[in-house]
Design an enzyme around this catalytic site. Structure first.
Site, short mmCIF file in Angstrom:
data_model
loop_
_atom_site.label_atom_id
_atom_site.label_comp_id
_atom_site.label_asym_id
_atom_site.label_seq_id
_atom_site.Cartn_x
_atom_site.Cartn_y
_atom_site.Cartn_z
CE1 TYR A 89 -39.95 -24.85 33.55
CE2 TYR A 89 -41.11 -26.93 33.24
CZ TYR A 89 -41.14 -25.58 33.54
OH TYR A 89 -42.32 -24.97 33.82
CG ASN A 117 -41.54 -14.21 32.34
OD1 ASN A 117 -41.20 -13.05 32.21
ND2 ASN A 117 -42.33 -14.81 31.47
CB CYS A 125 -42.85 -18.38 31.43
SG CYS A 125 -44.28 -17.41 31.95
CG HIS A 126 -47.47 -19.49 27.52
ND1 HIS A 126 -47.02 -18.18 27.42
CD2 HIS A 126 -47.80 -19.88 26.26
CE1 HIS A 126 -47.11 -17.79 26.16
NE2 HIS A 126 -47.58 -18.81 25.44
CD GLU A 152 -48.25 -19.40 22.03
OE1 GLU A 152 -47.35 -20.22 21.78
OE2 GLU A 152 -48.09 -18.47 22.84
#
Length: 173
Positions: A89, A117, A125-126, A152
């Site tokens: 963040y 989001n 956003c993950h 991912e």
């Protein structure tokens, strides 16, 4: 008129919403009126299929998430995080501050925008984590966030390994 579709993913059913051919929402929660018209959302479903099969693609459909200008700026920054990577963040706050020509920006303000989001997974956003890399807040649960990131990273490593093994070997002359 608001339209909806659904996609069954490995981490649960995803509900798609849109208007005028643009995707406005992607959620694990069915949060739209009952009289909403059904839509196939074929391009979005094809994108999701590729994502879950480990073949990320460029977004080839229109997004129209509703939010404030600041939220949209943060969501744009999320879209720039490469597949299989994360940002804190704080890192996003520094980027947002630079774009807004401010000296600094609160990571908490960025966190609030990330949390609002409306287009999960596609606007990733993950991929946003705490300062020390820990998984923090995800509207759909930290288990799902962990699964998405693991998926991912695993797929990214396989892609990178495939690229390394497909390079021609160098011979010493």
């Amino acid at each position: 008129m608001l339209q909806y579709g659904e996609y069954v993913s490995p981490v649960g059913t995803l509900w798609l919403t849109g208007r005028d051919g643009m995707l406005t929402g992607l959620s694990f929660e069915k949060d739209f009126p009952e009289d909403t018209e059904k839509n196939a959302f074929e391009l979005v479903k094809r994108w999701l299929e590729g994502y879950f099969q480990g073949h990320p693609r460029e977004i080839d459909f229109s997004l129209d998430p509703k939010g404030t200008p600041f939220q949209k700026l943060v969501w744009k920054l999320l879209l720039e995080i490469p597949y299989g990577e994360t940002r804190t963040y704080g890192q996003l706050a520094k980027q947002a501050a630079a774009l807004l020509e401010k000296d600094k920006m609160s990571p908490q303000a960025v966190g609030q925008a990330v949390g609002r989001n409306p287009v999960a997974i596609i606007i990733p956003c993950h991929r946003c984590v705490g300062t020390d890399g820990t998984l923090t807040g995800y509207a759909y649960g930290l288990e799902r966030k962990a699964w998405l990131l693991s998926h991912e990273q695993r797929e990214r490593e396989e892609i990178q390994c495939g690229m390394q093994t497909s390079e021609p070997s160098k011979q010493n002359d």
